[in-house]
Write a protein that holds these residues in place. Sequence first.
Motif, PDB file in Angstrom:
ATOM      1  N   LYS A   2     -18.334  43.992  12.564  1.00 49.19           N
ATOM      2  CA  LYS A   2     -18.282  43.772  14.005  1.00 49.19           C
ATOM      3  C   LYS A   2     -19.525  44.342  14.685  1.00 49.19           C
ATOM      4  O   LYS A   2     -20.097  45.332  14.234  1.00 49.19           O
ATOM      5  N   GLN A   3     -19.887  43.669  15.801  1.00 50.39           N
ATOM      6  CA  GLN A   3     -21.010  44.105  16.615  1.00 50.39           C
ATOM      7  C   GLN A   3     -20.528  44.227  18.053  1.00 50.39           C
ATOM      8  O   GLN A   3     -19.607  43.532  18.467  1.00 50.39           O
ATOM      9  N   MET A   4     -21.178  45.071  18.818  1.00 47.31           N
ATOM     10  CA  MET A   4     -20.803  45.276  20.215  1.00 47.31           C
ATOM     11  C   MET A   4     -21.468  44.221  21.091  1.00 47.31           C
ATOM     12  O   MET A   4     -22.631  43.885  20.905  1.00 47.31           O
ATOM     13  N   VAL A   5     -20.698  43.701  22.041  1.00 48.14           N
ATOM     14  CA  VAL A   5     -21.229  42.802  23.059  1.00 48.14           C
ATOM     15  C   VAL A   5     -20.814  43.373  24.413  1.00 48.14           C
ATOM     16  O   VAL A   5     -19.653  43.728  24.618  1.00 48.14           O
ATOM     17  N   SER A   6     -21.799  43.513  25.295  1.00 49.13           N
ATOM     18  CA  SER A   6     -21.572  44.053  26.639  1.00 49.13           C
ATOM     19  C   SER A   6     -21.843  42.958  27.650  1.00 49.13           C
ATOM     20  O   SER A   6     -22.879  42.287  27.580  1.00 49.13           O
ATOM     21  N   PHE A   7     -20.917  42.793  28.584  1.00 50.98           N
ATOM     22  CA  PHE A   7     -21.062  41.759  29.601  1.00 50.98           C
ATOM     23  C   PHE A   7     -20.169  42.116  30.780  1.00 50.98           C
ATOM     24  O   PHE A   7     -19.428  43.097  30.739  1.00 50.98           O
ATOM     25  N   VAL A   8     -20.259  41.336  31.829  1.00 50.21           N
ATOM     26  CA  VAL A   8     -19.411  41.545  33.002  1.00 50.21           C
ATOM     27  C   VAL A   8     -18.296  40.505  32.954  1.00 50.21           C
ATOM     28  O   VAL A   8     -18.560  39.303  32.883  1.00 50.21           O
ATOM     29  N   LEU A   9     -17.057  40.966  32.970  1.00 48.57           N
ATOM     30  CA  LEU A   9     -15.889  40.092  32.917  1.00 48.57           C
ATOM     31  C   LEU A   9     -15.099  40.246  34.205  1.00 48.57           C
ATOM     32  O   LEU A   9     -14.599  41.341  34.497  1.00 48.57           O
ATOM     33  N   ASN A  10     -15.032  39.175  34.959  1.00 45.48           N
ATOM     34  CA  ASN A  10     -14.293  39.193  36.222  1.00 45.48           C
ATOM     35  C   ASN A  10     -14.718  40.352  37.111  1.00 45.48           C
ATOM     36  O   ASN A  10     -13.902  41.021  37.744  1.00 45.48           O
ATOM     37  N   SER A  60     -15.018  27.690  26.516  1.00 41.31           N
ATOM     38  CA  SER A  60     -15.212  28.967  25.827  1.00 41.31           C
ATOM     39  C   SER A  60     -14.986  28.889  24.323  1.00 41.31           C
ATOM     40  O   SER A  60     -15.461  29.763  23.595  1.00 41.31           O
ATOM     41  N   CYS A  61     -14.333  27.840  23.840  1.00 38.67           N
ATOM     42  CA  CYS A  61     -14.155  27.707  22.394  1.00 38.67           C
ATOM     43  C   CYS A  61     -15.450  27.295  21.702  1.00 38.67           C
ATOM     44  O   CYS A  61     -15.560  27.394  20.480  1.00 38.67           O
ATOM     45  N   LEU A  62     -16.437  26.845  22.475  1.00 37.76           N
ATOM     46  CA  LEU A  62     -17.719  26.416  21.911  1.00 37.76           C
ATOM     47  C   LEU A  62     -18.821  27.460  22.062  1.00 37.76           C
ATOM     48  O   LEU A  62     -19.933  27.250  21.598  1.00 37.76           O
ATOM     49  N   VAL A  63     -18.518  28.573  22.718  1.00 38.30           N
ATOM     50  CA  VAL A  63     -19.517  29.603  22.999  1.00 38.30           C
ATOM     51  C   VAL A  63     -19.265  30.792  22.078  1.00 38.30           C
ATOM     52  O   VAL A  63     -18.156  31.330  22.051  1.00 38.30           O
ATOM     53  N   LEU A  64     -20.277  31.195  21.350  1.00 42.67           N
ATOM     54  CA  LEU A  64     -20.132  32.395  20.527  1.00 42.67           C
ATOM     55  C   LEU A  64     -20.104  33.619  21.430  1.00 42.67           C
ATOM     56  O   LEU A  64     -20.901  33.733  22.375  1.00 42.67           O
ATOM     57  N   ALA A  65     -19.208  34.532  21.136  1.00 42.53           N
ATOM     58  CA  ALA A  65     -19.041  35.723  21.959  1.00 42.53           C
ATOM     59  C   ALA A  65     -20.336  36.514  22.079  1.00 42.53           C
ATOM     60  O   ALA A  65     -20.654  37.039  23.149  1.00 42.53           O
ATOM     61  N   MET A  66     -21.103  36.581  21.021  1.00 43.86           N
ATOM     62  CA  MET A  66     -22.341  37.361  21.034  1.00 43.86           C
ATOM     63  C   MET A  66     -23.347  36.823  22.044  1.00 43.86           C
ATOM     64  O   MET A  66     -24.208  37.568  22.515  1.00 43.86           O
ATOM     65  N   THR A  67     -23.245  35.568  22.419  1.00 45.50           N
ATOM     66  CA  THR A  67     -24.214  34.979  23.350  1.00 45.50           C
ATOM     67  C   THR A  67     -23.953  35.362  24.808  1.00 45.50           C
ATOM     68  O   THR A  67     -24.769  35.029  25.660  1.00 45.50           O
ATOM     69  N   VAL A  68     -22.852  36.039  25.081  1.00 44.71           N
ATOM     70  CA  VAL A  68     -22.587  36.450  26.461  1.00 44.71           C
ATOM     71  C   VAL A  68     -23.140  37.844  26.752  1.00 44.71           C
ATOM     72  O   VAL A  68     -22.941  38.364  27.855  1.00 44.71           O
ATOM     73  N   GLN A  69     -23.848  38.420  25.806  1.00 45.90           N
ATOM     74  CA  GLN A  69     -24.469  39.727  25.996  1.00 45.90           C
ATOM     75  C   GLN A  69     -25.268  39.744  27.300  1.00 45.90           C
ATOM     76  O   GLN A  69     -26.144  38.909  27.515  1.00 45.90           O
ATOM     77  N   GLY A  70     -24.922  40.685  28.198  1.00 48.91           N
ATOM     78  CA  GLY A  70     -25.637  40.856  29.446  1.00 48.91           C
ATOM     79  C   GLY A  70     -25.364  39.797  30.502  1.00 48.91           C
ATOM     80  O   GLY A  70     -26.004  39.783  31.544  1.00 48.91           O
ATOM     81  N   ARG A  71     -24.394  38.939  30.258  1.00 46.76           N
ATOM     82  CA  ARG A  71     -24.115  37.830  31.177  1.00 46.76           C
ATOM     83  C   ARG A  71     -22.815  38.087  31.938  1.00 46.76           C
ATOM     84  O   ARG A  71     -22.146  39.091  31.737  1.00 46.76           O
ATOM     85  N   GLU A  72     -22.458  37.135  32.801  1.00 45.95           N
ATOM     86  CA  GLU A  72     -21.229  37.257  33.593  1.00 45.95           C
ATOM     87  C   GLU A  72     -20.247  36.162  33.188  1.00 45.95           C
ATOM     88  O   GLU A  72     -20.591  34.973  33.184  1.00 45.95           O
ATOM     89  N   VAL A  73     -19.033  36.567  32.856  1.00 50.11           N
ATOM     90  CA  VAL A  73     -17.948  35.652  32.507  1.00 50.11           C
ATOM     91  C   VAL A  73     -16.852  35.814  33.544  1.00 50.11           C
ATOM     92  O   VAL A  73     -16.464  36.938  33.886  1.00 50.11           O
ATOM     93  N   VAL A  74     -16.360  34.688  34.053  1.00 46.16           N
ATOM     94  CA  VAL A  74     -15.250  34.716  35.004  1.00 46.16           C
ATOM     95  C   VAL A  74     -14.168  33.786  34.488  1.00 46.16           C
ATOM     96  O   VAL A  74     -14.434  32.630  34.149  1.00 46.16           O
ATOM     97  N   THR A  75     -12.951  34.300  34.431  1.00 46.59           N
ATOM     98  CA  THR A  75     -11.787  33.506  34.028  1.00 46.59           C
ATOM     99  C   THR A  75     -10.937  33.227  35.266  1.00 46.59           C
ATOM    100  O   THR A  75     -11.241  33.721  36.364  1.00 46.59           O
ATOM    101  N   LEU A  76      -9.864  32.502  35.084  1.00 48.30           N
ATOM    102  CA  LEU A  76      -8.946  32.244  36.193  1.00 48.30           C
ATOM    103  C   LEU A  76      -8.476  33.558  36.822  1.00 48.30           C
ATOM    104  O   LEU A  76      -8.317  33.651  38.033  1.00 48.30           O
ATOM    105  N   ASP A  77      -8.305  34.575  35.991  1.00 47.27           N
ATOM    106  CA  ASP A  77      -7.876  35.886  36.490  1.00 47.27           C
ATOM    107  C   ASP A  77      -8.881  36.448  37.490  1.00 47.27           C
ATOM    108  O   ASP A  77      -8.506  37.172  38.403  1.00 47.27           O
TER     109      ASP A  77
END
Length: 166
Positions: A2-10, A60-77
């Motif tokens: 495993k590797q660490m991924v840091s991003f902004v979620l909601n 989101s099923c087509l995006v590798l989790a590692m590619t969200v490093q430093g990015r912003e992800v927003v879900t319905l929540d």
Amino acid sequence: MKQMVSFVLNGIPVEVAVKPETTLLEMLRDEIGLTSPKCGCNHGDCGACTVHLDNQAVKSCLVLAMTVQGREVVTLDGITPSQGLHPIQQAFYEKGAPQCGYCTPGMVMAADAFLHRNPHPTLEEIKEALSGNLCRCGSYEKYAQAVLAVANGEYGPLPEGREQDV
């Protein structure tokens, strides 16, 4: 390994350990515990897993989790107010669009990204924008009419606080 991924979620900075082959959908659901993005097909065909990545609707099923490093992800929540419903959710509810509701989170996210990019669309533009999201119950026309009602201001303005897509 495993590797660490840091991003902004909601709006909240997070750090998650994931395997390199983990998708964003798997990370959101399995590692973080958010269930609003649904796994409908796991191949990018249905749109039930749609989230915003840097203000763009993505499957989101087509995006590798590692590619969200430093990015912003927003879900319905992240777009649903703590009290009440987002205008798109309210319109979907009042127009009777959701049947089983499985596709609804992805439809809301696709519609929200689209309306921030094109706040005054035609019905045809709305249908095109939602065409990447499948509804097995066949509520396409109701979803499109609900989005049109939101665009026409029947449910108030879309919430502020996110950048317009360029």
